[in-house]
Every structure is written in structure tokens, then in C-alpha cells.
Design a protein around this motif. Structure first.
Motif, PDB file in Angstrom:
ATOM      1  N   LEU A 342       0.832  -1.199   0.000  1.00 53.00           N
ATOM      2  CA  LEU A 342       0.000   0.000   0.000  1.00 53.00           C
ATOM      3  C   LEU A 342       0.870   1.254   0.000  1.00 53.00           C
ATOM      4  O   LEU A 342       0.585   2.233  -0.697  1.00 53.00           O
ATOM      5  CB  LEU A 342      -0.933  -0.001   1.212  1.00 53.00           C
ATOM      6  CG  LEU A 342      -1.973  -1.132   1.266  1.00 53.00           C
ATOM      7  CD1 LEU A 342      -2.725  -1.089   2.585  1.00 53.00           C
ATOM      8  CD2 LEU A 342      -2.947  -1.045   0.096  1.00 53.00           C
ATOM      9  N   HIS A 343       1.949   1.227   0.774  1.00 52.17           N
ATOM     10  CA  HIS A 343       2.867   2.368   0.812  1.00 52.17           C
ATOM     11  C   HIS A 343       3.501   2.627  -0.546  1.00 52.17           C
ATOM     12  O   HIS A 343       3.687   3.785  -0.945  1.00 52.17           O
ATOM     13  CB  HIS A 343       3.950   2.124   1.867  1.00 52.17           C
ATOM     14  CG  HIS A 343       3.483   2.342   3.273  1.00 52.17           C
ATOM     15  ND1 HIS A 343       4.286   2.129   4.374  1.00 52.17           N
ATOM     16  CD2 HIS A 343       2.285   2.760   3.767  1.00 52.17           C
ATOM     17  CE1 HIS A 343       3.609   2.400   5.467  1.00 52.17           C
ATOM     18  NE2 HIS A 343       2.393   2.781   5.130  1.00 52.17           N
ATOM     19  N   GLU A 344       3.848   1.577  -1.243  1.00 53.84           N
ATOM     20  CA  GLU A 344       4.431   1.742  -2.571  1.00 53.84           C
ATOM     21  C   GLU A 344       3.448   2.459  -3.496  1.00 53.84           C
ATOM     22  O   GLU A 344       3.827   3.363  -4.251  1.00 53.84           O
ATOM     23  CB  GLU A 344       4.811   0.387  -3.166  1.00 53.84           C
ATOM     24  CG  GLU A 344       6.004  -0.282  -2.497  1.00 53.84           C
ATOM     25  CD  GLU A 344       7.297   0.481  -2.719  1.00 53.84           C
ATOM     26  OE1 GLU A 344       7.394   1.234  -3.716  1.00 53.84           O
ATOM     27  OE2 GLU A 344       8.215   0.341  -1.889  1.00 53.84           O
ATOM     28  N   LYS A 345       2.193   2.069  -3.445  1.00 59.25           N
ATOM     29  CA  LYS A 345       1.177   2.681  -4.302  1.00 59.25           C
ATOM     30  C   LYS A 345       0.926   4.135  -3.909  1.00 59.25           C
ATOM     31  O   LYS A 345       0.836   5.021  -4.772  1.00 59.25           O
ATOM     32  CB  LYS A 345      -0.125   1.877  -4.224  1.00 59.25           C
ATOM     33  CG  LYS A 345      -0.014   0.475  -4.807  1.00 59.25           C
ATOM     34  CD  LYS A 345      -1.332  -0.285  -4.664  1.00 59.25           C
ATOM     35  CE  LYS A 345      -1.220  -1.687  -5.252  1.00 59.25           C
ATOM     36  NZ  LYS A 345      -2.487  -2.452  -5.101  1.00 59.25           N
ATOM     37  N   ILE A 346       0.802   4.379  -2.611  1.00 62.01           N
ATOM     38  CA  ILE A 346       0.548   5.741  -2.137  1.00 62.01           C
ATOM     39  C   ILE A 346       1.733   6.642  -2.461  1.00 62.01           C
ATOM     40  O   ILE A 346       1.570   7.767  -2.954  1.00 62.01           O
ATOM     41  CB  ILE A 346       0.271   5.750  -0.620  1.00 62.01           C
ATOM     42  CG1 ILE A 346      -0.999   4.958  -0.295  1.00 62.01           C
ATOM     43  CG2 ILE A 346       0.144   7.184  -0.105  1.00 62.01           C
ATOM     44  CD1 ILE A 346      -1.201   4.692   1.182  1.00 62.01           C
ATOM     45  N   GLY A 347       2.936   6.148  -2.183  1.00 64.54           N
ATOM     46  CA  GLY A 347       4.133   6.933  -2.447  1.00 64.54           C
ATOM     47  C   GLY A 347       4.279   7.288  -3.909  1.00 64.54           C
ATOM     48  O   GLY A 347       4.624   8.439  -4.256  1.00 64.54           O
ATOM     49  N   ALA A 348       4.013   6.330  -4.789  1.00 62.43           N
ATOM     50  CA  ALA A 348       4.122   6.581  -6.231  1.00 62.43           C
ATOM     51  C   ALA A 348       3.113   7.622  -6.688  1.00 62.43           C
ATOM     52  O   ALA A 348       3.432   8.500  -7.513  1.00 62.43           O
ATOM     53  CB  ALA A 348       3.915   5.282  -6.997  1.00 62.43           C
ATOM     54  N   ARG A 349       1.899   7.570  -6.145  1.00 62.49           N
ATOM     55  CA  ARG A 349       0.868   8.540  -6.546  1.00 62.49           C
ATOM     56  C   ARG A 349       1.223   9.941  -6.071  1.00 62.49           C
ATOM     57  O   ARG A 349       1.043  10.926  -6.806  1.00 62.49           O
ATOM     58  CB  ARG A 349      -0.489   8.116  -5.977  1.00 62.49           C
ATOM     59  CG  ARG A 349      -1.651   8.985  -6.477  1.00 62.49           C
ATOM     60  CD  ARG A 349      -1.810   8.827  -7.971  1.00 62.49           C
ATOM     61  NE  ARG A 349      -2.884   9.674  -8.523  1.00 62.49           N
ATOM     62  CZ  ARG A 349      -2.704  10.918  -8.923  1.00 62.49           C
ATOM     63  NH1 ARG A 349      -1.511  11.485  -8.841  1.00 62.49           N
ATOM     64  NH2 ARG A 349      -3.723  11.604  -9.425  1.00 62.49           N
ATOM     65  N   ILE A 350       1.721  10.052  -4.843  1.00 62.79           N
ATOM     66  CA  ILE A 350       2.096  11.362  -4.312  1.00 62.79           C
ATOM     67  C   ILE A 350       3.255  11.946  -5.102  1.00 62.79           C
ATOM     68  O   ILE A 350       3.232  13.119  -5.490  1.00 62.79           O
ATOM     69  CB  ILE A 350       2.451  11.250  -2.816  1.00 62.79           C
ATOM     70  CG1 ILE A 350       1.184  10.964  -2.000  1.00 62.79           C
ATOM     71  CG2 ILE A 350       3.126  12.520  -2.311  1.00 62.79           C
ATOM     72  CD1 ILE A 350       1.432  10.674  -0.534  1.00 62.79           C
ATOM     73  N   LEU A 351       4.275  11.144  -5.350  1.00 64.64           N
ATOM     74  CA  LEU A 351       5.433  11.634  -6.107  1.00 64.64           C
ATOM     75  C   LEU A 351       5.044  12.039  -7.528  1.00 64.64           C
ATOM     76  O   LEU A 351       5.542  13.037  -8.054  1.00 64.64           O
ATOM     77  CB  LEU A 351       6.530  10.564  -6.138  1.00 64.64           C
ATOM     78  CG  LEU A 351       7.425  10.519  -4.901  1.00 64.64           C
ATOM     79  CD1 LEU A 351       8.163   9.211  -4.817  1.00 64.64           C
ATOM     80  CD2 LEU A 351       8.402  11.702  -4.917  1.00 64.64           C
ATOM     81  N   GLY A 352       4.167  11.272  -8.132  1.00 60.66           N
ATOM     82  CA  GLY A 352       3.718  11.612  -9.476  1.00 60.66           C
ATOM     83  C   GLY A 352       3.048  12.970  -9.516  1.00 60.66           C
ATOM     84  O   GLY A 352       3.230  13.747 -10.470  1.00 60.66           O
ATOM     85  N   PHE A 353       2.288  13.283  -8.494  1.00 63.59           N
ATOM     86  CA  PHE A 353       1.619  14.582  -8.420  1.00 63.59           C
ATOM     87  C   PHE A 353       2.622  15.698  -8.143  1.00 63.59           C
ATOM     88  O   PHE A 353       2.572  16.759  -8.802  1.00 63.59           O
ATOM     89  CB  PHE A 353       0.563  14.556  -7.316  1.00 63.59           C
ATOM     90  CG  PHE A 353      -0.092  15.884  -7.061  1.00 63.59           C
ATOM     91  CD1 PHE A 353      -1.048  16.379  -7.915  1.00 63.59           C
ATOM     92  CD2 PHE A 353       0.257  16.641  -5.941  1.00 63.59           C
ATOM     93  CE1 PHE A 353      -1.651  17.614  -7.693  1.00 63.59           C
ATOM     94  CE2 PHE A 353      -0.323  17.868  -5.704  1.00 63.59           C
ATOM     95  CZ  PHE A 353      -1.293  18.359  -6.577  1.00 63.59           C
ATOM     96  N   LEU A 354       3.516  15.490  -7.199  1.00 64.01           N
ATOM     97  CA  LEU A 354       4.470  16.547  -6.824  1.00 64.01           C
ATOM     98  C   LEU A 354       5.415  16.901  -7.967  1.00 64.01           C
ATOM     99  O   LEU A 354       5.868  18.040  -8.067  1.00 64.01           O
ATOM    100  CB  LEU A 354       5.284  16.108  -5.608  1.00 64.01           C
ATOM    101  CG  LEU A 354       4.530  15.944  -4.292  1.00 64.01           C
ATOM    102  CD1 LEU A 354       5.472  15.460  -3.199  1.00 64.01           C
ATOM    103  CD2 LEU A 354       3.857  17.250  -3.873  1.00 64.01           C
ATOM    104  N   LYS A 355       5.711  15.949  -8.814  1.00 56.97           N
ATOM    105  CA  LYS A 355       6.687  16.178  -9.889  1.00 56.97           C
ATOM    106  C   LYS A 355       6.078  16.785 -11.146  1.00 56.97           C
ATOM    107  O   LYS A 355       6.787  17.046 -12.118  1.00 56.97           O
ATOM    108  CB  LYS A 355       7.389  14.868 -10.229  1.00 56.97           C
ATOM    109  CG  LYS A 355       8.400  14.417  -9.171  1.00 56.97           C
ATOM    110  CD  LYS A 355       9.095  13.151  -9.575  1.00 56.97           C
ATOM    111  CE  LYS A 355      10.189  12.774  -8.581  1.00 56.97           C
ATOM    112  NZ  LYS A 355      11.313  13.742  -8.606  1.00 56.97           N
TER     113      LYS A 355
END
Length: 356
Positions: A342-355
Motif C-alpha cells: 500500500l505504501h508503494e502505491k501511495i508513495g508513487a501517486r504522491i510523487l507523481g503529483f508533486l513532480k
């Protein structure tokens, strides 16, 4: 919501949870990690005019030269994360993420997302908000939520001004990431203004008791005595360029007119399938409808998760400890789900937005 379950866990388990802010040495000397993967860490204490006690901030940053290895946030329930204290920050300027935990929470419990962000080139500042942090958390202070947004702006003043990090922060690339009550904090610095009268009406008249209303009532908070002007004041900080709010609190108490005026690009995250989320944090049309009213936002949901999936990974046997203490099952993820995944999915979504 005001993270009532997490708050209840923190206070009774004093000996266990106070370890959330304890830093433990790692056996062995430097090595194992490449320099570019190492995460630097420092603690800072600030005197700020709106708080009676010092404001403590945890700082994670990219490393040029490693100091000494430590583990933060480790205790009998949660797994800690490895950092390098006393390190020299990498040369250059980096985007900044301000990290606001839920009520009763500690930034080191969210070290998993802080470390991921640093490894992608961010500096992260995590808050121990006085009165709503680990070992120092009370319903009355949670009700006075506006001081948390003031914390954000005060720390930003420090980091961009007199701190040793000032030259390492890209002042035009500053984001806020908040979870639960911290999600409200993130939205407030973007211009969100909850209404005390609307919140009182909901708490007093709802046929289905909301988790946040119940939490404040359990602490003897009299909503009629709160300062309505302070509760709904404009706390926006123009230096904030993006917002990420995970299961944010108090969105049902935000008037639609105010929602439509929040212009900062925002990623809204709900954990859990529709119908399984906490009512107080549900942003869909089945809850507050907040996600559909924000003009410059993205809405992402993660099924197979629950509210507490955003906390750190739990150790084997943590559930037994919590059960023996009569606490909420904050380490129990839905059947078939792993918190690490779940952390991998959440982290990827957040990073995708921030970048973006």
C-alpha cells in the motif's frame, strides 16, 4: 477526522509510544547504502509566538557526506526507518515538502514517506504540533486546529530565513502533505476555511454520529465555547504551491462557496473502498462531496486500505500488544493487503503529483 483511534492508542501506551520519538543507533559503521540513497536527519526546536512551548520539527534531506546511522520511530509496534544524523546536505537547491501528521501522531511514524521523498530529491520538514502530537495530545487542542496551520507558516519563515537550510530549498517549489487532521492543516494553508457553526450543527443534529464529533465530545470539548472567527480564519500561505491531503479532517464543515475558492493544485486521497471509509474523512459524494467541489484538484482512492494504512509498517506481534492494551487495531490492514505494498502505491501517486 481527529484520529480518535490513533489518539487513544498513543496516550495509554506511554512507554511504548514515547519511543516513537526516540532515536536508536544502528549497529555497525557507515556502509550498506549508496551515498545517493542515504537520508539525512536532524531535529530542530523553534520558539514561535503562537505556541506556549517550543515547536519541534524533524528534517529529512539528501546527503552529500554521511554522518552516523540511526533508526527513528522504532518501538514495539512500529518499524523504524534508517537515517544518517549529522550529515552534510547535498549541494544544490531542492523542493520542500512540509509534512503534517494526524492528531496524536508523530512525523517519525511517517518516516516511510519522508524517506521516499528525500530519495527523489526533496527536503522534508515534519511537524510535532504542540498539543496534538505523540505524548502531548488533547481533544481541546485538536479543536483549536488553526494553530497547526500557523506552525506551517512559522517553520517556513525559519527554513527560508535564518536556518542553515535556506540556501538548499527551492522557494518556488514548496508543497504541504497532510494526513487526517494534518490533511486539514494542509488544506487550510491553501485557503480552506471550515465553519464552526456548520460543524456544530452537524455534530448536534447528525443521525449518524461522526468520528470527529465523538472524539471531541469524549474529551469534554464544548463547541459553543470555541472561537468561531479563529476556527474559520483565512490561513492561506501564498508560498505553498501544491497540497496533498490524505483522508483530511473537517471537510464536511467547509461551505461549498469556500471550497470553490481554493485555487492551489491539490491531490486528495481517500483510503478504502466507497462505503468502507470513515464518514468524517470520506471526500466522495457519499461523504462530504469535497472532492467534486475543488476546482484545481485530483481525486485518487485506494481500495484494500483503511485510514491507518498511511502510518508506518507494524512489527510482527503488534496486533497482540494493541489487543492487550484494549486499543484500536491500527496495524490491521484489510484481508489480502500488505501495508508495504500500500505504501508503494501511495508513495508513487504522491510523487507523481508533486513532480508535475
Amino acid at each position: 477526522m481527529f484520529t480518535v483511534q490513533y489518539k487513544r492508542f498513543l496516550k495509554p501506551l506511554g512507554k511504548v509510544v514515547l519511543a516513537l520519538s526516540v532515536i536508536f543507533p544502528v549497529a555497525g559503521a557507515q556502509g550498506g547504502e549508496e551515498q545517493s540513497d542515504a537520508v539525512g536527519f536532524e531535529d530542530v526546536r523553534l520558539e514561535v509566538p503562537h505556541q506556549a512551548r517550543p515547536l519541534e520539527v524533524a528534517l529529512w534531506y539528501p546527503v552529500r557526506e554521511k554522518g552516523y546511522p540511526m533508526v527513528i520511530g522504532d518501538n514495539p509496534v512500529f518499524r523504524g526507518t534508517k537515517v544518517w544524523k549529522g550529515s552534510l546536505i547535498e549541494e544544490g537547491s531542492f523542493p520542500l515538502v512540509l509534512l503534517s501528521p494526524g492528531s496524536g501522531g508523530s512525523p517519525v511514524t511517517l518516516g516511510w514517506i519522508a524517506s521516499r521523498l528525500v530519495r527523489q530529491g526533496y527536503v522534508v520538514a515534519g511537524f510535532r504540533h504542540p498539543g496534538t502530537t505523540t505524548g502531548d495530545s488533547y481533544p481541546q487542542r485538536a479543536a483549536e486546529h488553526w494553530t497547526r496551520a500557523e506552525d506551517i507558516s512559522a517553520v517556513l519563515d525559519f527554513l527560508l530565513g535564518k536556518s542553515g537550510f535556506a540556501g538548499s530549498i527551492e522557494a518556488q517549489d514548496i508543497s504541504v502533505l497532510g494526513f487526517s487532521l494534518g490533511g486539514l492543516t494542509a488544506l487550510q494553508v491553501g485557503g480552506a476555511r471550515p465553519s464552526l457553526s456548520l460543524f456544530r450543527e452537524q455534530c448536534e443534529g447528525s443521525a449518524r454520529k461522526r468520528e470527529d464529533c465523538q472524539y471531541l465530545a469524549s474529551g469534554g470539548v464544548d463547541l459553543s465555547l470555541l472561537d468561531g472567527e479563529a476556527f474559520g480564519q483565512d490561513l492561506r500561505d501564498s508560498r505553498i504551491k501544491r497540497i496533498v491531503a490524505v483522508d483530511p479532517a473537517l471537510t464536511p464543515a467547509m461551505p461549498v462557496k469556500n471550497r470553490e475558492s481554493i485555487a492551489v493544485p491539490t491531490l486528495l486521497i481517500n483510503l478504502g473502498f466507497e462505503g468502507e471509509r470513515m464518514w468524517a474523512t470520506d471526500l466522495s459524494d457519499q461523504g462530504s462531496g469535497f472532492a467534486g467541489d475543488l476546482p484545481n484538484s485530483e481525486y485518487w482512492t485506494l481500495g484494500g486500505a483503511n485510514h491507518f494504512a498511511f502510518l508506518g509498517e507494524c512489527k510482527d506481534g503488534a496486533g497482540i500488544i494493541l489487543q492487550e492494551e484494549g486499543e484500536e487495531a491500527i496495524c490491521e490492514d484489510p484481508a489480502g493487503s500488505l501495508r508495504s505494498v500500500l505504501h508503494e502505491k501511495i508513495g508513487a501517486r504522491i510523487l507523481g503529483f508533486l513532480k508535475k
